[in-house]
Design a protein around this motif. Structure first.
Motif, PDB file in Angstrom:
ATOM      1  N   PHE A 267      21.764  59.071  86.577  1.00 38.23           N
ATOM      2  CA  PHE A 267      20.985  58.728  87.756  1.00 38.23           C
ATOM      3  C   PHE A 267      21.012  57.212  87.938  1.00 38.23           C
ATOM      4  O   PHE A 267      21.446  56.473  87.047  1.00 38.23           O
ATOM      5  CB  PHE A 267      19.542  59.209  87.599  1.00 38.23           C
ATOM      6  N   SER A 268      20.489  56.740  89.046  1.00 42.95           N
ATOM      7  CA  SER A 268      20.460  55.290  89.265  1.00 42.95           C
ATOM      8  C   SER A 268      19.597  54.606  88.212  1.00 42.95           C
ATOM      9  O   SER A 268      19.785  53.432  87.902  1.00 42.95           O
ATOM     10  CB  SER A 268      19.947  54.970  90.673  1.00 42.95           C
ATOM     11  N   GLY A 269      18.630  55.352  87.641  1.00 46.29           N
ATOM     12  CA  GLY A 269      17.763  54.790  86.612  1.00 46.29           C
ATOM     13  C   GLY A 269      18.298  54.933  85.204  1.00 46.29           C
ATOM     14  O   GLY A 269      17.624  54.531  84.250  1.00 46.29           O
ATOM     15  N   GLY A 270      19.488  55.504  85.032  1.00 39.87           N
ATOM     16  CA  GLY A 270      20.085  55.627  83.711  1.00 39.87           C
ATOM     17  C   GLY A 270      20.551  57.039  83.405  1.00 39.87           C
ATOM     18  O   GLY A 270      20.400  57.967  84.215  1.00 39.87           O
ATOM     19  N   LEU A 271      21.124  57.203  82.238  1.00 40.36           N
ATOM     20  CA  LEU A 271      21.634  58.494  81.783  1.00 40.36           C
ATOM     21  C   LEU A 271      20.485  59.292  81.155  1.00 40.36           C
ATOM     22  O   LEU A 271      19.858  58.835  80.202  1.00 40.36           O
ATOM     23  CB  LEU A 271      22.746  58.283  80.748  1.00 40.36           C
ATOM     24  N   LEU A 272      20.212  60.480  81.695  1.00 41.89           N
ATOM     25  CA  LEU A 272      19.096  61.298  81.222  1.00 41.89           C
ATOM     26  C   LEU A 272      19.624  62.638  80.726  1.00 41.89           C
ATOM     27  O   LEU A 272      20.383  63.318  81.422  1.00 41.89           O
ATOM     28  CB  LEU A 272      18.081  61.516  82.346  1.00 41.89           C
ATOM     29  N   ARG A 273      19.204  63.006  79.521  1.00 45.96           N
ATOM     30  CA  ARG A 273      19.629  64.269  78.911  1.00 45.96           C
ATOM     31  C   ARG A 273      18.401  65.121  78.631  1.00 45.96           C
ATOM     32  O   ARG A 273      17.359  64.617  78.194  1.00 45.96           O
ATOM     33  CB  ARG A 273      20.387  63.998  77.618  1.00 45.96           C
ATOM     34  N   ALA A 274      18.520  66.422  78.872  1.00 53.70           N
ATOM     35  CA  ALA A 274      17.446  67.367  78.553  1.00 53.70           C
ATOM     36  C   ALA A 274      18.002  68.490  77.690  1.00 53.70           C
ATOM     37  O   ALA A 274      19.045  69.066  77.998  1.00 53.70           O
ATOM     38  CB  ALA A 274      16.835  67.948  79.826  1.00 53.70           C
ATOM     39  N   ALA A 275      17.326  68.765  76.600  1.00 50.14           N
ATOM     40  CA  ALA A 275      17.589  69.956  75.790  1.00 50.14           C
ATOM     41  C   ALA A 275      16.369  70.856  75.936  1.00 50.14           C
ATOM     42  O   ALA A 275      15.240  70.413  75.730  1.00 50.14           O
ATOM     43  CB  ALA A 275      17.822  69.583  74.332  1.00 50.14           C
ATOM     44  N   VAL A 296      11.561  53.577  79.985  1.00 57.60           N
ATOM     45  CA  VAL A 296      10.274  54.151  80.373  1.00 57.60           C
ATOM     46  C   VAL A 296       9.180  53.403  79.623  1.00 57.60           C
ATOM     47  O   VAL A 296       9.246  53.245  78.405  1.00 57.60           O
ATOM     48  CB  VAL A 296      10.192  55.655  80.034  1.00 57.60           C
ATOM     49  N   SER A 297       8.173  52.924  80.351  1.00 56.31           N
ATOM     50  CA  SER A 297       7.054  52.220  79.734  1.00 56.31           C
ATOM     51  C   SER A 297       5.750  52.739  80.353  1.00 56.31           C
ATOM     52  O   SER A 297       5.635  52.813  81.586  1.00 56.31           O
ATOM     53  CB  SER A 297       7.177  50.715  79.960  1.00 56.31           C
ATOM     54  N   PRO A 298       4.789  53.151  79.518  1.00 55.86           N
ATOM     55  CA  PRO A 298       4.792  53.086  78.058  1.00 55.86           C
ATOM     56  C   PRO A 298       5.733  54.117  77.430  1.00 55.86           C
ATOM     57  O   PRO A 298       5.965  55.174  78.008  1.00 55.86           O
ATOM     58  CB  PRO A 298       3.330  53.385  77.686  1.00 55.86           C
ATOM     59  N   ARG A 299       6.246  53.797  76.243  1.00 58.60           N
ATOM     60  CA  ARG A 299       7.255  54.644  75.617  1.00 58.60           C
ATOM     61  C   ARG A 299       6.735  56.038  75.305  1.00 58.60           C
ATOM     62  O   ARG A 299       7.480  57.008  75.332  1.00 58.60           O
ATOM     63  CB  ARG A 299       7.770  53.985  74.331  1.00 58.60           C
ATOM     64  N   ARG A 300       5.451  56.151  75.017  1.00 57.30           N
ATOM     65  CA  ARG A 300       4.888  57.449  74.661  1.00 57.30           C
ATOM     66  C   ARG A 300       4.877  58.412  75.834  1.00 57.30           C
ATOM     67  O   ARG A 300       4.635  59.610  75.673  1.00 57.30           O
ATOM     68  CB  ARG A 300       3.473  57.290  74.134  1.00 57.30           C
ATOM     69  N   VAL A 330       3.379  54.478  85.272  1.00 49.30           N
ATOM     70  CA  VAL A 330       4.580  54.476  84.442  1.00 49.30           C
ATOM     71  C   VAL A 330       5.644  53.624  85.113  1.00 49.30           C
ATOM     72  O   VAL A 330       5.904  53.760  86.315  1.00 49.30           O
ATOM     73  CB  VAL A 330       5.116  55.916  84.235  1.00 49.30           C
ATOM     74  N   ASP A 331       6.271  52.752  84.334  1.00 53.94           N
ATOM     75  CA  ASP A 331       7.396  51.952  84.823  1.00 53.94           C
ATOM     76  C   ASP A 331       8.689  52.594  84.341  1.00 53.94           C
ATOM     77  O   ASP A 331       8.946  52.668  83.138  1.00 53.94           O
ATOM     78  CB  ASP A 331       7.284  50.521  84.288  1.00 53.94           C
ATOM     79  N   MET A 332       9.497  53.112  85.281  1.00 53.96           N
ATOM     80  CA  MET A 332      10.768  53.754  84.932  1.00 53.96           C
ATOM     81  C   MET A 332      11.938  53.113  85.662  1.00 53.96           C
ATOM     82  O   MET A 332      12.998  53.718  85.798  1.00 53.96           O
ATOM     83  CB  MET A 332      10.707  55.246  85.250  1.00 53.96           C
TER      84      MET A 332
END
Length: 357
Positions: A267-275, A296-300, A330-332
């Protein structure tokens, strides 16, 4: 002032601890025993929730190779790993002791008291809804409760010197989550007392703090005691049923009925993987793990999102993800909530839904 009982049943195999769960809860329901605070410890054990299948939830080869007993709890919830590095505490209460059947209200009340006890050791422990206690955003205790008629069993664990990597290997999760980087990331979300205090905590003080906190919360006094004769008899009956392969295999479904499927997208915000661990019987997401080259902030936030999505029906996926992000700052960067929806749907083999998201 009302007097409640304290039991310390020591370090035991899982079957004995689960049989005691049943015996004490049955006795409280029958008014054969007073309200009770029990302390307990487990020999290395993988504990299934009552409705779970070992084949679907656990890495059984790892458990066998490392002498980790597999047992089934009498309560629901997810599979967990328990060993000597954790202290368990349990409250066996009557409904009149808590004045409500609302488990969320009960969890809030009991966890606030337990957090006070943990904080008195020298850390800043706080209740985190729905049923965790954390220190600086890191989980240090998990809890859960269940009613049997008018009797309540509320259970908690306290991580004293916990090995997170062993816990991850006991559970049936994607191999990528067992990488050094993934284990390091998991450690950032879980804390234990030894690490936080810089020393091994005194177990006696932990017990004393919890006793005092629950005395103050419920306005009672605790006294040390033993099992009653009726509890001991109930325990013997329960152990004969629970310490068997039939009990552990009470729910047995093949691992293929809960496949782990994966997808990745740029995505424009980066590579995202879901399992995604997908329950084909209930058509729901049992669990999802997100990784990738994203900010992603906060990381939790990612761990919290994964928790929210446990046991989510497919048709609730989009609404739960959007509601999660709507309630948080959230800052993504340019990653969006819809990106998470898309990659999960791709993993589930629903590209047509992804195109319409």
């Amino acid at each position: 002032m009302e007097s409640w009982r304290v039991l310390d049943t020591g370090l035991r195999p899982a079957a004995q601890n689960i049989a005691l769960n049943r015996a004490l809860l049955e006795a409280r329901q029958a008014d054969e025993a007073p309200s009770t605070l029990r302390f307990l410890r487990f020999k290395p054990s993988a504990l299934l929730g009552y409705h779970q299948s070992a084949e679907q939830e656990l890495n059984l080869d790892y458990c066998s190779a490392n002498n980790i007993a597999v047992q089934r709890r009498i309560t629901g919830g997810g599979a967990i790993y328990f060993d000597e590095t954790q202290i368990g505490w349990e409250l066996y209460l009557h409904k009149r002791d808590v004045g409500t059947s609302d488990m969320q209200a009960i969890s809030r009340r009991i966890c606030h008291a337990a957090a006070t006890a943990i904080s008195a050791l020298g850390v800043d422990a706080r209740y985190r809804p729905r049923n965790d206690i954390e220190v600086d955003g890191r989980k240090i205790s998990g809890t859960g409760g269940a009613f049997d008629g008018d009797a309540l069993l509320f259970q908690g664990t306290l991580l004293v010197d916990f090995d997170i990597s062993k816990m991850l290997r006991v559970l049936r999760i994607p191999a990528e989550k067992l990488s050094d980087k993934a284990i390091a990331s998991a450690r950032e979300r879980v804390a234990n007392l030894t690490e936080l205090l810089g020393r091994q905590p005194d177990v006696g003080r932990i017990r004393a703090n919890l006793i005092e906190a629950f005395e103050n919360e419920f306005g009672v006094e605790f006294h040390e005691d033993e099992l009653t004769l009726s509890e001991h008899a109930r325990y013997q009956v329960a152990l004969r049923e629970i310490d068997t392969a039939d009990w552990v295999g009470l729910v047995s479904r093949p691992a293929g009925g809960m496949p782990i499927v994966e997808a990745v997208r740029k995505f424009s915000g980066g590579l995202l993987r879901a399992a995604v661990s997908f329950d084909t019987l209930t058509r729901s997401i049992r669990q999802v793990w997100f990784t990738g080259d994203i900010f992603v902030s906060p990381r939790r936030c990612i761990a919290d999102l994964e928790a929210v999505l446990r046991d989510t029906p497919i048709d609730k996926l989009e609404s739960r993800i959007r509601a999660f992000f709507a309630g948080r700052e959230v800052d993504m960067l340019s990653l969006t909530p819809d990106d998470f929806v898309t990659v999960v749907r791709l993993a589930l083999g629903q590209p047509q839904l992804a195109q319409n998201s």
